[in-house]
Scaffold this motif. Sequence first.
Motif, PDB file in Angstrom:
ATOM      1  N   ALA A 171      27.980  10.494  -7.142  1.00 44.56           N
ATOM      2  CA  ALA A 171      27.280   9.282  -8.085  1.00 44.56           C
ATOM      3  C   ALA A 171      26.276  10.020  -9.366  1.00 44.56           C
ATOM      4  CB  ALA A 171      26.793   8.538  -7.156  1.00 44.56           C
ATOM      5  N   ALA A 172      25.428  10.753  -8.602  1.00 42.64           N
ATOM      6  CA  ALA A 172      24.362  11.661  -9.368  1.00 42.64           C
ATOM      7  C   ALA A 172      25.037  12.158 -10.508  1.00 42.64           C
ATOM      8  CB  ALA A 172      23.437  12.531  -8.411  1.00 42.64           C
ATOM      9  N   ALA A 173      26.215  13.014 -10.304  1.00 40.25           N
ATOM     10  CA  ALA A 173      26.748  13.880 -11.246  1.00 40.25           C
ATOM     11  C   ALA A 173      27.418  12.997 -12.388  1.00 40.25           C
ATOM     12  CB  ALA A 173      27.938  14.594 -10.621  1.00 40.25           C
ATOM     13  N   TRP A 174      28.029  11.994 -12.061  1.00 36.34           N
ATOM     14  CA  TRP A 174      28.601  11.027 -13.050  1.00 36.34           C
ATOM     15  C   TRP A 174      27.524  10.423 -13.569  1.00 36.34           C
ATOM     16  CZ3 TRP A 174      33.119  10.172 -15.319  1.00 36.34           C
ATOM     17  CH2 TRP A 174      34.267  10.847 -14.561  1.00 36.34           C
ATOM     18  N   THR A 175      26.477   9.955 -13.116  1.00 37.80           N
ATOM     19  CA  THR A 175      25.190   9.288 -13.855  1.00 37.80           C
ATOM     20  C   THR A 175      24.843  10.322 -14.929  1.00 37.80           C
ATOM     21  OG1 THR A 175      25.043   8.022 -11.958  1.00 37.80           O
ATOM     22  CG2 THR A 175      22.889   8.331 -13.654  1.00 37.80           C
ATOM     23  N   ALA A 176      24.569  11.605 -14.383  1.00 37.48           N
ATOM     24  CA  ALA A 176      24.208  12.622 -15.171  1.00 37.48           C
ATOM     25  C   ALA A 176      25.335  12.725 -16.647  1.00 37.48           C
ATOM     26  CB  ALA A 176      23.942  13.808 -14.747  1.00 37.48           C
ATOM     27  N   ALA A 177      26.480  12.692 -16.367  1.00 36.84           N
ATOM     28  CA  ALA A 177      27.241  13.076 -17.262  1.00 36.84           C
ATOM     29  C   ALA A 177      27.300  11.946 -18.342  1.00 36.84           C
ATOM     30  CB  ALA A 177      28.835  13.031 -16.605  1.00 36.84           C
ATOM     31  N   TYR A 178      27.414  10.676 -17.535  1.00 33.48           N
ATOM     32  CA  TYR A 178      27.326   9.324 -18.657  1.00 33.48           C
ATOM     33  C   TYR A 178      26.170   9.303 -19.397  1.00 33.48           C
ATOM     34  CZ  TYR A 178      27.949   4.838 -20.579  1.00 33.48           C
ATOM     35  OH  TYR A 178      28.125   3.951 -21.631  1.00 33.48           O
ATOM     36  N   GLY A 179      24.887   9.676 -18.743  1.00 31.65           N
ATOM     37  CA  GLY A 179      23.718   9.519 -19.570  1.00 31.65           C
ATOM     38  C   GLY A 179      23.735  10.605 -20.652  1.00 31.65           C
ATOM     39  N   THR A 180      24.095  12.016 -20.390  1.00 27.30           N
ATOM     40  CA  THR A 180      24.149  12.914 -21.407  1.00 27.30           C
ATOM     41  C   THR A 180      25.032  12.738 -22.620  1.00 27.30           C
ATOM     42  OG1 THR A 180      23.886  14.596 -19.919  1.00 27.30           O
ATOM     43  CG2 THR A 180      25.014  15.404 -21.839  1.00 27.30           C
ATOM     44  N   LEU A 181      26.268  12.071 -22.184  1.00 28.15           N
ATOM     45  CA  LEU A 181      27.130  11.675 -23.232  1.00 28.15           C
ATOM     46  C   LEU A 181      26.886  10.604 -24.068  1.00 28.15           C
ATOM     47  CD1 LEU A 181      29.625  13.190 -24.315  1.00 28.15           C
ATOM     48  CD2 LEU A 181      29.386  13.832 -22.165  1.00 28.15           C
ATOM     49  N   SER A 182      26.346   9.318 -23.463  1.00 26.59           N
ATOM     50  CA  SER A 182      25.700   8.377 -24.101  1.00 26.59           C
ATOM     51  C   SER A 182      24.491   8.314 -24.928  1.00 26.59           C
ATOM     52  CB  SER A 182      25.916   6.934 -23.028  1.00 26.59           C
ATOM     53  OG  SER A 182      24.779   7.297 -22.170  1.00 26.59           O
ATOM     54  N   LEU A 224      30.712   3.358 -13.644  1.00 24.60           N
ATOM     55  CA  LEU A 224      30.169   3.698 -12.269  1.00 24.60           C
ATOM     56  C   LEU A 224      30.750   3.050 -11.185  1.00 24.60           C
ATOM     57  CD1 LEU A 224      26.339   5.182 -13.203  1.00 24.60           C
ATOM     58  CD2 LEU A 224      28.808   6.392 -12.882  1.00 24.60           C
ATOM     59  N   LEU A 225      30.795   1.504 -11.426  1.00 29.71           N
ATOM     60  CA  LEU A 225      31.236   0.887 -10.288  1.00 29.71           C
ATOM     61  C   LEU A 225      32.867   0.985 -10.048  1.00 29.71           C
ATOM     62  CD1 LEU A 225      30.343  -1.415  -8.281  1.00 29.71           C
ATOM     63  CD2 LEU A 225      31.259  -3.022  -9.796  1.00 29.71           C
ATOM     64  N   THR A 226      33.609   0.989 -11.231  1.00 28.90           N
ATOM     65  CA  THR A 226      34.892   1.575 -11.010  1.00 28.90           C
ATOM     66  C   THR A 226      35.012   2.867 -10.410  1.00 28.90           C
ATOM     67  OG1 THR A 226      35.178   0.252 -13.362  1.00 28.90           O
ATOM     68  CG2 THR A 226      36.906   1.832 -12.488  1.00 28.90           C
ATOM     69  N   LEU A 227      34.281   3.821 -10.666  1.00 29.38           N
ATOM     70  CA  LEU A 227      34.578   4.886  -9.996  1.00 29.38           C
ATOM     71  C   LEU A 227      34.262   5.040  -8.542  1.00 29.38           C
ATOM     72  CD1 LEU A 227      33.074   7.147 -12.670  1.00 29.38           C
ATOM     73  CD2 LEU A 227      35.394   7.442 -11.949  1.00 29.38           C
ATOM     74  N   LYS A 286      34.606   2.070  -6.657  1.00 28.81           N
ATOM     75  CA  LYS A 286      35.790   1.507  -5.844  1.00 28.81           C
ATOM     76  C   LYS A 286      36.884   2.423  -6.001  1.00 28.81           C
ATOM     77  CE  LYS A 286      34.356  -3.202  -7.006  1.00 28.81           C
ATOM     78  NZ  LYS A 286      34.986  -4.326  -7.608  1.00 28.81           N
ATOM     79  N   GLY A 287      37.323   3.047  -7.009  1.00 26.64           N
ATOM     80  CA  GLY A 287      38.157   3.967  -6.911  1.00 26.64           C
ATOM     81  C   GLY A 287      38.358   5.245  -6.033  1.00 26.64           C
ATOM     82  N   LEU A 288      36.992   5.784  -5.938  1.00 24.29           N
ATOM     83  CA  LEU A 288      37.044   6.936  -5.274  1.00 24.29           C
ATOM     84  C   LEU A 288      36.616   6.737  -3.555  1.00 24.29           C
ATOM     85  CD1 LEU A 288      34.864   9.211  -7.544  1.00 24.29           C
ATOM     86  CD2 LEU A 288      37.287   9.630  -6.603  1.00 24.29           C
ATOM     87  N   GLY A 289      36.242   5.365  -3.481  1.00 22.96           N
ATOM     88  CA  GLY A 289      35.894   5.196  -1.848  1.00 22.96           C
ATOM     89  C   GLY A 289      35.086   6.187  -1.322  1.00 22.96           C
ATOM     90  N   ALA A 290      35.616   6.596  -0.046  1.00 23.88           N
ATOM     91  CA  ALA A 290      34.804   7.393   0.599  1.00 23.88           C
ATOM     92  C   ALA A 290      34.393   8.799  -0.125  1.00 23.88           C
ATOM     93  CB  ALA A 290      35.348   7.979   1.810  1.00 23.88           C
ATOM     94  N   ALA A 291      35.063   8.994  -1.223  1.00 22.87           N
ATOM     95  CA  ALA A 291      34.691  10.169  -1.796  1.00 22.87           C
ATOM     96  C   ALA A 291      33.703   9.984  -2.901  1.00 22.87           C
ATOM     97  CB  ALA A 291      35.988  10.591  -2.704  1.00 22.87           C
ATOM     98  N   TRP A 292      33.223   8.729  -3.066  1.00 25.46           N
ATOM     99  CA  TRP A 292      32.052   8.629  -4.016  1.00 25.46           C
ATOM    100  C   TRP A 292      30.954   8.828  -2.945  1.00 25.46           C
ATOM    101  CZ3 TRP A 292      31.245   7.885  -8.933  1.00 25.46           C
ATOM    102  CH2 TRP A 292      30.120   7.267  -9.250  1.00 25.46           C
ATOM    103  N   THR A 293      30.372   9.927  -2.899  1.00 23.69           N
ATOM    104  CA  THR A 293      29.198  10.347  -2.201  1.00 23.69           C
ATOM    105  C   THR A 293      27.624  10.502  -3.218  1.00 23.69           C
ATOM    106  OG1 THR A 293      29.350  12.581  -2.998  1.00 23.69           O
ATOM    107  CG2 THR A 293      30.506  12.338  -1.026  1.00 23.69           C
ATOM    108  N   PRO A 294      26.606  10.258  -2.661  1.00 21.83           N
ATOM    109  CA  PRO A 294      25.478  10.221  -3.442  1.00 21.83           C
ATOM    110  C   PRO A 294      25.504  11.256  -4.654  1.00 21.83           C
ATOM    111  CG  PRO A 294      24.902   9.868  -1.262  1.00 21.83           C
ATOM    112  CD  PRO A 294      26.201  10.249  -0.975  1.00 21.83           C
ATOM    113  N   GLU A 295      26.014  12.567  -3.986  1.00 25.32           N
ATOM    114  CA  GLU A 295      26.171  13.868  -5.075  1.00 25.32           C
ATOM    115  C   GLU A 295      26.987  13.276  -6.348  1.00 25.32           C
ATOM    116  OE1 GLU A 295      24.497  14.963  -1.201  1.00 25.32           O
ATOM    117  OE2 GLU A 295      26.495  14.139  -1.792  1.00 25.32           O
TER     118      GLU A 295
END
Length: 141
Positions: free
Chosen positions: A115-126, A99-102, A104-113
């Motif tokens: 972040a929540a989507a990636w958190t959900a995706a990682y949580g589901t898969l992990s 998540l930290l990598t994303l 940093k990599g996405l910059g301004a495109a890393w919105t709360p939405e």
Amino acid sequence: MTPEQVNLVQQSFVKVAPISEQAAVMFYDRLFEVAPQVKAMFPSDLTEQRKKLMATLALVVNGLSNLAAVLPAASALAKRHVNYGAKPEHYPVVGGALLLTLEKGLGAAWTPEVAAAWTAAYGTLSGYMISEAYDKSQAAE
């Protein structure tokens, strides 16, 4: 995950793809910074490992709209990770580094939405990977 979250993860990953090599370097740098004990599980030359990471991420991200198609590969990957020494408690650390990598990599495109989507995706898969790779007593430790 909602269809909107799947879409956000997929759209944001398209923006990471052009910097995949730098993103993989950032990921492993962060992972080894916060969990130096896991470094021994990896080869000293991470060139191939970084490529595998980004290829696996691409496979998973592209498969999120049909999660059932991705789960067998995720299960196999989780079981291989056990042989490398991965433990259930490593998954949140890896998720944090990702998540930290994303972010940093996405910059301004890393919105709360996003972040929540990636958190959900990682949580589901992990969560699925942990349940596939460890018996119930190990997963609870």
